[in-house]
Design an enzyme around this catalytic site. Sequence first.
Site, PDB file in Angstrom:
ATOM      1  N   ASN A   1       0.848  -1.202   0.000  1.00  0.00           N
ATOM      2  CA  ASN A   1       0.000   0.000   0.000  1.00  0.00           C
ATOM      3  C   ASN A   1       0.882   1.249   0.000  1.00  0.00           C
ATOM      4  OD1 ASN A   1      -2.357   1.453  -0.032  1.00  0.00           O
ATOM      5  ND2 ASN A   1      -3.128   0.699   1.923  1.00  0.00           N
TER       6      ASN A   1
ATOM      7  N   HIS B   1      -8.472   3.024   7.954  1.00  0.00           N
ATOM      8  CA  HIS B   1      -9.008   1.797   7.367  1.00  0.00           C
ATOM      9  C   HIS B   1     -10.479   1.594   7.707  1.00  0.00           C
ATOM     10  CE1 HIS B   1      -4.835   0.618   6.460  1.00  0.00           C
ATOM     11  NE2 HIS B   1      -5.371  -0.268   5.642  1.00  0.00           N
TER      12      HIS B   1
END
Length: 339
Positions: free
Chosen positions: A181, A212
């Site tokens: 990521n 998240h």
Amino acid sequence: MDTRMEMHICQRPSLMEYLSYNLNFMSVLVGPCSDYKDYIDFIEGRHISSRLHSHTFNGYKKPLEPSPVRAVCEKLLICTGCVLFFLIVTRSLPIKYNVDPEFLTNATFPTRLIYAFFSVQASRPKFYFAWTLADAVNIAAGYGFSRIDENGRSSWDLLCNVNILGIETATSYKSFIDNWNIRTGAWLKTVCYDRAPRYRLALTFILSALWHGLYPGYYFTFLTAIPITMAARAIRKSIRPFFLGSKVVKCGYDIVTWAATQLAICYTVMPFLLLAVEPTIIYYRSMYFHVHILSILTTAILHQKSKAREPSAPNKRSFSSDRSPAQCNNNGTHTNKYF
């Protein structure tokens, strides 16, 4: 600071520009995260021209017109491989089997550890697929061009969000995080890690958990990552230098650290995949919380050893002031204090 200065904007975006940046069709689902300045350059047609270099072509200087076709095809080929892997392998190694009561009752600790390792490894391709496909969508739209290398080949890795080879061969916790990521990691570093005056590591992981979402498993993962990252840093600083004298020894060290890194990552991300509190506690209990315990003990021991090796502040001042090989006496002649 240099990167932030390059990406700074002088004018506040309009509401339409702001919504366009946050909700554009190319990255609204899974990203990747990009800088606002790069996005506006793309919308206004400056994205490639600002990075395009001139090369000699048949005796004349002619700007290259990079085509995204090759890069898109490579990304789609990777996506196809990830889908096939998911259908063949991932579905045969379900994550929830790690907390199956019958499995936990009958399997030994090494068996549970091995299954956890392979099931987590098998779960990665779905993330690879999503990020690579999103990257391909941006490249197909003409967004993602970064440079032309010395061989004249165009590179479309500006928005690359995952380095699969770097992840699978990572020999340190930091190396794994740096290749996973990628764009979100760069954003977290810019907005939190580089700005926080204290507790930068902890605050960055907590912000990542909040970013998240609200599943408890996310918070278990990122809070667990704090002591593991600290232990990995301490080991690399204190132990790694002893294994750099020989290529054979260094190779052996890399193999051991690769295995340790992959097992630590497996232990850390399991709650991220299980999501809920109860299965997370069941899994960590079946693992005897061994990574939590080892990482905390390792950090504490190596930190104490590091402090013991450092001279105290008065000793440092005395050392630096007394180290002069020669000093002047009252008569102006030089005398050596040590001889």
